[in-house]
Write a protein that holds these residues in place. Structure first.
Motif, PDB file in Angstrom:
ATOM      1  N   UNK A  80      -2.993 -21.671 -53.051  1.00 10.04           N
ATOM      2  CA  UNK A  80      -3.903 -22.226 -52.046  1.00 10.04           C
ATOM      3  C   UNK A  80      -3.147 -22.534 -50.750  1.00 10.04           C
ATOM      4  N   UNK A  81      -2.669 -23.761 -50.600  1.00  3.08           N
ATOM      5  CA  UNK A  81      -2.122 -24.215 -49.328  1.00  3.08           C
ATOM      6  C   UNK A  81      -0.889 -23.497 -48.841  1.00  3.08           C
ATOM      7  N   UNK A  82      -0.064 -22.963 -49.742  1.00  7.27           N
ATOM      8  CA  UNK A  82       1.172 -22.303 -49.310  1.00  7.27           C
ATOM      9  C   UNK A  82       0.954 -20.869 -48.845  1.00  7.27           C
ATOM     10  N   UNK A  83      -0.221 -20.314 -49.083  1.00  2.00           N
ATOM     11  CA  UNK A  83      -0.491 -18.930 -48.684  1.00  2.00           C
ATOM     12  C   UNK A  83      -0.665 -18.820 -47.171  1.00  2.00           C
ATOM     13  N   UNK A  84      -0.205 -17.709 -46.605  1.00  3.50           N
ATOM     14  CA  UNK A  84      -0.465 -17.427 -45.200  1.00  3.50           C
ATOM     15  C   UNK A  84      -1.972 -17.276 -44.991  1.00  3.50           C
ATOM     16  N   UNK A  88      -5.438 -12.089 -48.028  1.00  2.19           N
ATOM     17  CA  UNK A  88      -6.727 -12.031 -48.723  1.00  2.19           C
ATOM     18  C   UNK A  88      -6.504 -12.348 -50.198  1.00  2.19           C
ATOM     19  N   UNK A  89      -7.265 -13.308 -50.716  1.00  2.00           N
ATOM     20  CA  UNK A  89      -7.134 -13.715 -52.117  1.00  2.00           C
ATOM     21  C   UNK A  89      -8.186 -13.010 -52.963  1.00  2.00           C
ATOM     22  N   UNK A  90      -7.774 -12.531 -54.150  1.00  2.00           N
ATOM     23  CA  UNK A  90      -8.694 -11.908 -55.104  1.00  2.00           C
ATOM     24  C   UNK A  90      -8.517 -12.612 -56.438  1.00  2.00           C
ATOM     25  N   UNK A  91      -9.575 -13.272 -56.898  1.00  2.00           N
ATOM     26  CA  UNK A  91      -9.497 -14.105 -58.098  1.00  2.00           C
ATOM     27  C   UNK A  91     -10.539 -13.689 -59.120  1.00  2.00           C
ATOM     28  N   UNK A  92     -10.214 -13.947 -60.380  1.00  2.00           N
ATOM     29  CA  UNK A  92     -11.186 -13.781 -61.459  1.00  2.00           C
ATOM     30  C   UNK A  92     -12.367 -14.704 -61.198  1.00  2.00           C
ATOM     31  N   UNK A 101     -10.312 -22.391 -51.736  1.00  3.64           N
ATOM     32  CA  UNK A 101      -9.861 -21.257 -50.936  1.00  3.64           C
ATOM     33  C   UNK A 101      -9.264 -21.603 -49.584  1.00  3.64           C
ATOM     34  N   UNK A 102      -9.690 -22.690 -48.956  1.00  2.00           N
ATOM     35  CA  UNK A 102      -9.112 -23.044 -47.661  1.00  2.00           C
ATOM     36  C   UNK A 102      -9.402 -21.985 -46.610  1.00  2.00           C
ATOM     37  N   UNK A 103      -8.414 -21.694 -45.731  1.00  2.59           N
ATOM     38  CA  UNK A 103      -8.659 -20.766 -44.623  1.00  2.59           C
ATOM     39  C   UNK A 103      -8.647 -19.294 -45.022  1.00  2.59           C
TER      40      UNK A 103
END
Length: 243
Positions: A80-84, A88-92, A101-103
């Motif tokens: 979450x927070x540490x990601x740039x 793009x996040x892809x989750x189950x 998800x945040x930004x």
């Protein structure tokens, strides 16, 4: 401009013909110079966010199918927070209630069943007891022709099953055969489509099942543009394996 109401339709073939580098969490990934991933298409998973600062790159996509990475207090921040913000996040899909998800742009895909292969992440994915399967099916959905696995060792030594330290490590020995079957099956499916799944870990239990090539040799190769170039790439992988 063509508009898509389905985000998975928008992503289908978005990286047609490109090379994707998938960042597994096995100890061998620490031996790689991941600064070579700057500006390259990369798909991370789980704790791979920790590698970005040390090597100065940003993951293009990030995948999670393990609930612990949304519920464990330390692991949660990697997802979450540490990601740039541009990753793009892809989750189950069934992890959505635990997500924050945040930004980041976040897509959710259902898991269909354990074993097999999906050609459409809008329908779902086969989880194969490893997040690597989600990352590989994502790369295929994006249209990648060369998919390279870094740090997918599948050797779960109790003292260091992954590249990062864990207070209570989860050793996956009971699922190793399932993981190998699903990843080798993915390789067969992709070969039939004129694409390639390559193992870049010398220590990996995938060595007998997938072509091997060193990351250092693949990182600077152009994406295959036609079948003849694809054949040349296979010859490179074969030569690396022989060497």
């Amino acid at each position: 401009m063509r508009l898509f109401t389905d985000p998975w339709a928008h992503l289908r073939g978005r990286h047609h013909g490109e090379t994707a580098f998938i960042l597994g969490n096995g100890p061998s990934i620490c031996r790689e110079d991941l600064s070579r991933l700057r500006g390259r298409l990369s798909i991370g998973m789980n704790a791979s966010t920790q590698l970005e600062t040390a090597h100065g790159f940003v993951q293009t996509y990030y995948t999670v199918s393990d609930r612990r990475f949304l519920t464990h207090p330390d692991k949660r921040r990697w997802a979450t927070g540490d990601l740039d913000p541009g990753t793009v996040r892809v989750l189950r899909a069934d992890l959505r209630p635990d997500d924050e998800p945040g930004p980041n742009r976040t897509l959710y895909t259902p898991h269909i069943r354990r074993d097999g292969w999906s050609r459409d992440l809008g329908i779902g994915f086969h989880y194969g007891c490893t997040t690597t399967m989600l990352a590989v099916q994502l790369a295929a959905h994006l249209g990648c022709r060369r998919i390279c696995l870094l740090g997918v060792d599948l050797r779960y030594a109790p003292e260091s099953p992954r590249f990062y330290a864990e207070v209570d490590p989860q050793v996956e020995d009971a699922f190793t055969s399932v993981q190998i079957w699903n990843l080798s099956n993915a390789g067969r499916v992709l070969r039939a489509e004129g694409r390639e799944l390559i193992n870049c870990s010398e220590a990996s239990l995938l060595r007998p099942y997938l072509p091997f090539a060193r990351f250092s040799e693949l990182a600077d190769l152009p994406a295959p543009a036609d079948p003849a170039m694809e054949t040349g790439m296979r010859d490179t992988a074969t030569a690396c394996c022989a060497g």
